[in-house]
Design an enzyme around this catalytic site. Sequence first.
Site, PDB file in Angstrom:
ATOM      1  CD  GLU A 760      -2.653   1.013   2.559  1.00 27.75           C
ATOM      2  OE1 GLU A 760      -2.946   0.010   3.215  1.00 27.75           O
ATOM      3  OE2 GLU A 760      -2.765   2.173   2.967  1.00 27.75           O
ATOM      4  CB  CYS A 794      -0.935   7.267   2.153  1.00 33.70           C
ATOM      5  SG  CYS A 794      -1.568   6.158   3.358  1.00 33.70           S
TER       6      CYS A 794
END
Length: 1002
Positions: A760, A794
């Site tokens: 990820e 993020c």
Amino acid sequence: MNAARLPFPYRVEAEVLAASLSVLKGQLDWPAVLASAEPWVRSVREQPAPFWAMESLLREYPISSAEGLALMRLAEALLRVPDAETAIALTADQLGRGDFDGAAEGSPHKMLAQLSASAISLSKRFLPGSANLGQNPPGLLERLGSRTVVAATVRAIQLLGRQFVLGRNIQEAMNEADAARKSLRNLRFSYDMLGEGARTERDAERYLASYSKAIAAIVGTAAASPMTADGISIKLSALFSRYEDAQRERVFAELLPRVLRLVDQAAQANLNLTIDAEESDRLELSLDLIDAVAGHIAAKFPQWAGFGLAVQAYQTRALEVVDEVARIARQHGLRFMVRLVKGAYWDGEIKRAQEAGLPSYPVFTHKHHTDIHYLACAAQMIRHHEVIYPQFATHNAGTIAAILQMARAVRRQLPDGSVVGAAFELQRLHGMGEGVYREVMKDPNVPCRVYAPVGEHRDLLAYLVRRLLENGANSSFVHQLADEHVSAEVLLASPLAPSTESALPQPLALYGEARANSKGADLACLAMRAPLDAAVAATWVPAVPMASTNEVDATMQRLHAGFDAWAARPLAERAAVLQRAADALEARLPEFCGLLVKEAHKTLGDCIAEVREAVDFCRYYAVQAQERLAEQTLPGPTGESNVLRLHGRGVFVCISPWNFPLAIFAGQVVAALVAGNAVAAKPAEQTPAVALRFVALLHDAGVPSDALAFLHGQGETVGAALVAHPHTAGVCFTGSTQVARIINRTLAAKDGPIVPLIAETGGLNAMVVDSTALPEQVIDAVVQSAFRSAGQRCSALRLLCVHEGIADGIIEMLRGALLELQVGDPADLATDVGPVIDDEACAGISAHVQRLRSEAKLLGETAVKSEFPRLIAPVAFEIGRIAELKNEIFGPVLHVVRWGGDVNAVVSQINALGYGLTLGVQTRIDSRAQRIADTARIGNVYVNRNMIGAVVGVQPFGGEGLSGTGPKAGGPNYLYRFCAEQTVTINTAAAGGNAELLTGQS
Ligand SMILES: Cc1cc2nc3c(=O)[nH]c(=O)nc-3n(C[C@H](O)[C@H](O)[C@H](O)COP(=O)(O)OP(=O)(O)OC[C@H]3O[C@@H](n4cnc5c(N)ncnc54)[C@H](O)[C@@H]3O)c2cc1C
């Protein structure tokens, strides 16, 4: 911090109700209430309200219908859209959803029906994309037609809006008020200057000036007493953009003087100034402020009895609020005007409590509980009549009749027959309840004050929609009054029979039987904040020894040896370990928050959210494992059994980042464990302590030490050695795209089995804003998404794409909002934006900002007043093109581009960036939002909200392209990737023949 004035806000509803009923004991004769209210209802129904009244409108287009919803959406947005193209798209989108032609048939209110229906059905015929499009030739005519129809719809909405504002400016409103008084002498007005809450200092100054101007205008008309004079209602959130508990110091330094300015003006003119009630998490703060205002009044205008405030009866603490207000008044030797309302933010309060995982709701969940509490508060206000002038604001005929009964009883009780003690007034909103009040005010002794919004169309929209929603609710009195199917007996039924159960699942039971929602905390509630503050103060971050690369091999051997035993544990047992870990972590919320504040420099709000996410991961994966990883019997021919089984792959290496040192660390580790893997967990170099503490918690919960090992070390050394180790059966990584590539290459270069990688990574996350969006909502979403957590998520917003038609206004508001942010020590509750993680990050972000200063246009930045290390001022720059954005800058830096023309082209350019993590969309055109989501190659799309804070099991998180491999963390497909699969096929007929078939048992 002051001591709390009020009890704990999150109490058991039934217990609060019991107290409320005891206040009412023996006070109400409901059959008599019914007897007085029933004729009002009959009369209102016999003489239907004029076509423009809310009641009529709701009958025409109930909010529960597609037409009502479309009308509400149009009412909220259409008037603010600056460009014809978007206005057409919005109108077509919404009108395409309903059957407006049919709604007009047989209606008693032909004018409105006809007006709306003709405008709206005309629109439908001409608008592109609407149902009848095929019958019209496209081209110029259609386009001209569209514009005309949009203009007609705009007119219809303006007309609708006009019913709820008394005037476009104070003078116009006062003229209207005078005209209304000609037929009803006992009318008073409280003017409300419309608008959204302030987001900037400039907004606040504008509202202050507008309130002040309004008071100056009313002064000339002031009567001898504030009770009989017209007055003004003010919203504290309009006067200060940071009217919130966390900004207490600023509230007293900046907001209080503004309020006092208006108070002085109103006191000098001897008129009524009332502070509206807002959200429940501002209640304590508002009382502290009111106490300060009272001190000021007592010193300067001790004779003035015109200061007022609103109390919301739907809040479970309302009775105590009434007592506290009376106490403040007594303490300062004053008398307040207190407006009792039921409350206007019910849906928002319910949602907030659910999202924040609060122990209960701050408001009632049954409508009739609100009604009971309202009456109990009314009784209490009447009791305090020497310090409270009661003002009962309601449109509910039953509530009004009950109030009149209670007030008259007090009046009768006075020994000398005087009516002094029982003086009170009723209140209603302009444009509502006219029918009922026409009847009620036939008694000349009942005065009524009308809350009268004043403002231009644009400012009206949010207010109008709140009224539409409030009255469109099935439970609303106005709604039921308009529905002839509801008999007067039902409409006026006694609320005095409390329900024992909450009408909604408690916030912690949001996910039903499956799993508990994680417990959160309301930082505005002292009782919940105190343990967190204490934990932060007491926390020191222990040093965590680094592992050497030599230790990696020994650890991997140990885990490899431990894997079989852990994998052999029944699934239910492994899941139970996670459940125990979740409970333990939840119980230690303050301790883990303390560590996160001190080690990862996160603000307290972010820390709570992070601990909750970790708890959610444990519970969610425990449940998912049992649902999805259990052995499945597969269909097949007779004489054979087929089962599919999933089991752990071996030793999983989990490598997590510093920005969510607990939540992401925990999510990876527990997912791998529950799937039956042994785990080598490597936290980020910057944040090992909180990870180590969590590993200890997992061991305590029952994970054997040879199934889970903790290795703190550098990525390039320990991390690389782990990835390259021959026993590594899988890697789960969250971090930068560059490191994910290195890991991928290392794995590819290894001999032996091909090892799966779950990565990820980052994102160049955009938000697309079209010209139907509400600027205030956009700014809230942008500030939260781009700057909270210092942009170190993020999911954070990096690129704001705003439609050119509203860009100047949005940028102006953004500039103002940036100036309002507090940057500093994360342990300080007032801090919005803490430091970035380390010197290297600080230098990198600073260099980028420096470059942008010369290459892009600076739009605004926050002034940093704190000396705390590694602070980066939140900043926004305008760039020319989307493609100019090349790299993810992991800090509070926002890039803004303007767009025009085709929104699909914008989405294509965002897709072309190659990342695909999060996307924000701000539009009121539903079909547009859907189309953007369909074409975006992006993992998490958020419409009309912020784009951070994905919730486990609710918004599974993770992207595509350069943003990661998937599957999504916290989603139903995650665990599979940690598993190997096996089918076992047994020929059950091998021994001699198919006994089952032959005996007829299969
Ligand atoms: C003069 C005036 C001033 C006002 N000022 C304010 C203010 O400052 N702040 C503010 O918040 N509101 C304010 N209001 C708005 C007011 O709260 C609503 O108009 C009012 O609640 C409608 O109540 P009602 O008695 O007319 O209607 P009713 O239909 O009898 O009651 C509606 C009330 O019930 C509540 N309700 C609905 N469903 C449920 C449920 N399931 N459980 C519990 N409660 C439920 C609603 O939230 C609403 O409060 C004001 C209203 C007036 C008339």
